[in-house]
Scaffold this active site. Sequence first.
Site, PDB file in Angstrom:
ATOM      1  N   ASP A 171      10.356  99.157 111.990  1.00 57.90           N
ATOM      2  CA  ASP A 171       9.861  98.211 113.099  1.00 57.90           C
ATOM      3  C   ASP A 171      10.495  98.350 114.275  1.00 57.90           C
ATOM      4  O   ASP A 171      10.007  98.347 115.544  1.00 57.90           O
ATOM      5  CB  ASP A 171       9.581  96.840 112.865  1.00 57.90           C
ATOM      6  CG  ASP A 171       8.921  96.473 111.525  1.00 57.90           C
ATOM      7  OD1 ASP A 171       8.007  97.195 111.266  1.00 57.90           O
ATOM      8  OD2 ASP A 171       9.198  95.425 110.806  1.00 57.90           O
TER       9      ASP A 171
HETATM   10  P1  NAP Z   1      11.905  97.755 108.624  1.00 62.38           P
HETATM   11  O1  NAP Z   1      10.984  97.595 109.799  1.00 62.38           O
HETATM   12  O2  NAP Z   1      11.617  96.674 107.884  1.00 62.38           O
HETATM   13  O3  NAP Z   1      11.930  99.051 107.963  1.00 62.38           O
HETATM   14  C1  NAP Z   1      12.948  99.405 106.966  1.00 62.38           C
HETATM   15  C2  NAP Z   1      12.414 100.788 106.726  1.00 62.38           C
HETATM   16  O4  NAP Z   1      13.479 101.322 105.521  1.00 62.38           O
HETATM   17  C3  NAP Z   1      11.195 101.046 105.652  1.00 62.38           C
HETATM   18  O5  NAP Z   1      10.140 101.326 106.524  1.00 62.38           O
HETATM   19  C4  NAP Z   1      11.387 101.605 104.429  1.00 62.38           C
HETATM   20  O6  NAP Z   1      10.636 102.730 104.328  1.00 62.38           O
HETATM   21  C5  NAP Z   1      12.763 102.104 104.450  1.00 62.38           C
HETATM   22  N1  NAP Z   1      13.543 101.943 103.168  1.00 62.38           N
HETATM   23  C6  NAP Z   1      13.679 100.888 102.351  1.00 62.38           C
HETATM   24  N2  NAP Z   1      14.529 101.264 101.428  1.00 62.38           N
HETATM   25  C7  NAP Z   1      15.135 102.436 101.888  1.00 62.38           C
HETATM   26  C8  NAP Z   1      15.993 103.174 101.001  1.00 62.38           C
HETATM   27  N3  NAP Z   1      16.721 103.001 100.123  1.00 62.38           N
HETATM   28  N4  NAP Z   1      16.229 104.653 101.635  1.00 62.38           N
HETATM   29  C9  NAP Z   1      15.719 105.099 102.870  1.00 62.38           C
HETATM   30  N5  NAP Z   1      14.702 103.964 103.622  1.00 62.38           N
HETATM   31  C10 NAP Z   1      14.448 102.837 103.012  1.00 62.38           C
HETATM   32  O7  NAP Z   1      13.485  97.643 109.271  1.00 62.38           O
HETATM   33  P2  NAP Z   1      14.094  97.438 110.640  1.00 62.38           P
HETATM   34  O8  NAP Z   1      13.455  98.606 111.284  1.00 62.38           O
HETATM   35  O9  NAP Z   1      15.398  97.461 110.544  1.00 62.38           O
HETATM   36  O10 NAP Z   1      13.520  96.196 111.308  1.00 62.38           O
HETATM   37  C11 NAP Z   1      13.717  94.906 110.918  1.00 62.38           C
HETATM   38  C12 NAP Z   1      12.594  94.013 110.881  1.00 62.38           C
HETATM   39  O11 NAP Z   1      12.942  92.902 109.896  1.00 62.38           O
HETATM   40  C13 NAP Z   1      11.890  93.696 111.868  1.00 62.38           C
HETATM   41  O12 NAP Z   1      10.459  93.384 111.723  1.00 62.38           O
HETATM   42  C14 NAP Z   1      12.663  92.307 112.217  1.00 62.38           C
HETATM   43  O13 NAP Z   1      11.933  91.368 112.948  1.00 62.38           O
HETATM   44  C15 NAP Z   1      12.575  91.838 110.726  1.00 62.38           C
HETATM   45  N6  NAP Z   1      13.387  90.836 110.189  1.00 62.38           N
HETATM   46  C16 NAP Z   1      14.819  91.109 110.853  1.00 62.38           C
HETATM   47  C17 NAP Z   1      15.681  90.207 110.363  1.00 62.38           C
HETATM   48  C18 NAP Z   1      17.246  89.836 111.374  1.00 62.38           C
HETATM   49  O14 NAP Z   1      17.879  88.894 111.665  1.00 62.38           O
HETATM   50  N7  NAP Z   1      17.716  91.089 111.617  1.00 62.38           N
HETATM   51  C19 NAP Z   1      15.569  89.069 109.706  1.00 62.38           C
HETATM   52  C20 NAP Z   1      14.003  89.064 108.970  1.00 62.38           C
HETATM   53  C21 NAP Z   1      13.381  89.999 109.364  1.00 62.38           C
HETATM   54  P3  NAP Z   1      10.187 103.292 102.686  1.00 62.38           P
HETATM   55  O15 NAP Z   1       9.984 102.106 101.732  1.00 62.38           O
HETATM   56  O16 NAP Z   1       9.299 104.452 102.923  1.00 62.38           O
HETATM   57  O17 NAP Z   1      11.674 103.942 102.456  1.00 62.38           O
END
Ligand code: NAP
Length: 461
Positions: free
Chosen positions: A388
Amino acid sequence: MIRELVIQASYLAASVLLILGLRSLTHPDSARRGMHLAALGMLIAVVGTLLHREIVDYRWILAGLALGSLIGYPMGMWVPMTAMPQRIAISHMFGALAATLVGVAEFVNRGSGAGVVHAQMAALGFEVLFGSLTVTGSLMAFLKLQEILPGVPITFRGQNVISLLLFAGGLGLLGWLVVDPAQPAAFHLMLAVGLAFGVSLVLPIGGADMPVVISLLNSYAGLASAATGFAIGNNVLIIAGALDGASGFILSVIMSKAMNRSFGNVLFGAFGTPQAATTKGAEGLAVRAITPEDAAVQLAYARKVIVVPGYGMAVSQAQHQLRELAGLIEKNGGEVVYAIHPVAGRMPGHMNVLLAEADVPYDRLREMEDVNPEFASADVVLVIGANDVVNPAAKHDRQSPIYGMPILEVEQAKNVLVLKRSMNPGFAGIENELFYMPQTSMLFGDAKQSLQKLIAEVKLA
Ligand code: NAP
């Protein structure tokens, strides 16, 4: 007299340590020390409280201590890093429950309000109202993040109106009690309204906004504790509660800003509603998969590599392998920096903590605003389990649920190497056009295993 002096001195020492601890948490290299200072402060506060003359029997306290340790120790030791947000939510629930129960006990002890003066009732009522809504609000946040309840917003017609009515009702009852404290029925109704409001406040909020909600609830728990301090005349509770209340609120504001959302929008916007993938062009387009050998060649000869870590790195705990790979690139004369998105992962500072654990020097970490102009000049951008936070739809697709969220502008780079297991979406549940762009190559697999392969290949290159 001496006993009272010792108690007040311990409260003063505890307050100073808590303030110093909070201050040290503002920088990664002093954060660990900050936690130790704050924990020591808390210990001193507890010991000081145990000296209190009003304690007539230590048996219940010892039982509580044993039970709390039995629950708290495993929570601290065994809950994985990836489950930290829900762990924090449930901790807030316990904190708020304690404040609420103290409020109820004080009310009952003083003849169900008969012996409470107006000012005390204001503090007590505030404590119980904010405490109770934090209890159920935190519980809802926990259940959603643990996926016991669906993470998507649960909404129904008139929800915001009901929430507002509940809140107004709670405040109205509080006002009534301040005027006339000897109203046990109003007190109990206010407690019930607070509990109901916590549920109705958090149910319509989607999982993606949960961190903002949790830090807001943290702030409420702090305010409830400060009110407890006023109600029972305890200085350290007032100071610690005020620190908690203010820091939680500031963190919520910072996080809302990072997501480019207003508070009102977070609380009442039902963000995170599942939507059909709106990213144009994703359908029917092919992605380019790459082998570890070919990816390693790009990295081995790169002059400048920007790493974008995300939630997937946390899941696979790949930070140590990442550090090792970066060391190899640097040995070959390349520069490696790390682009940190404020909401990458699942909690504030998630990536900083993981990279610090792997001894990545702090001066290599770049904040989003600083690193965005650098992507165009990087030879390779290595995206590890981020999705994201690098989705260009946030900039141009008005239908996208993440529209308006500032992102790391990885799409500007000449070469993008993405490490993830599949084409599954990230937290927001949407497609990412970055993965289909001509400059992007996908290295599929668990991030840690892919990095291990890359390390082996870079050593050979
Ligand atoms: P993300 O959008 O949740 O994407 C994470 C990606 O990691 C997934 O597409 C997944 O794809 C991949 N993944 C999962 N396990 C994996 C593994 N073992 N090896 C390799 N890849 C793996 O993460 P992000 O870009 O860090 O974004 C964070 C999101 O969480 C945002 O939408 C944010 O608003 C939200 N959020 C943030 C917080 C905060 O405070 N930081 C808290 C809650 C929510 P695959 O399944 O294809 O591997």
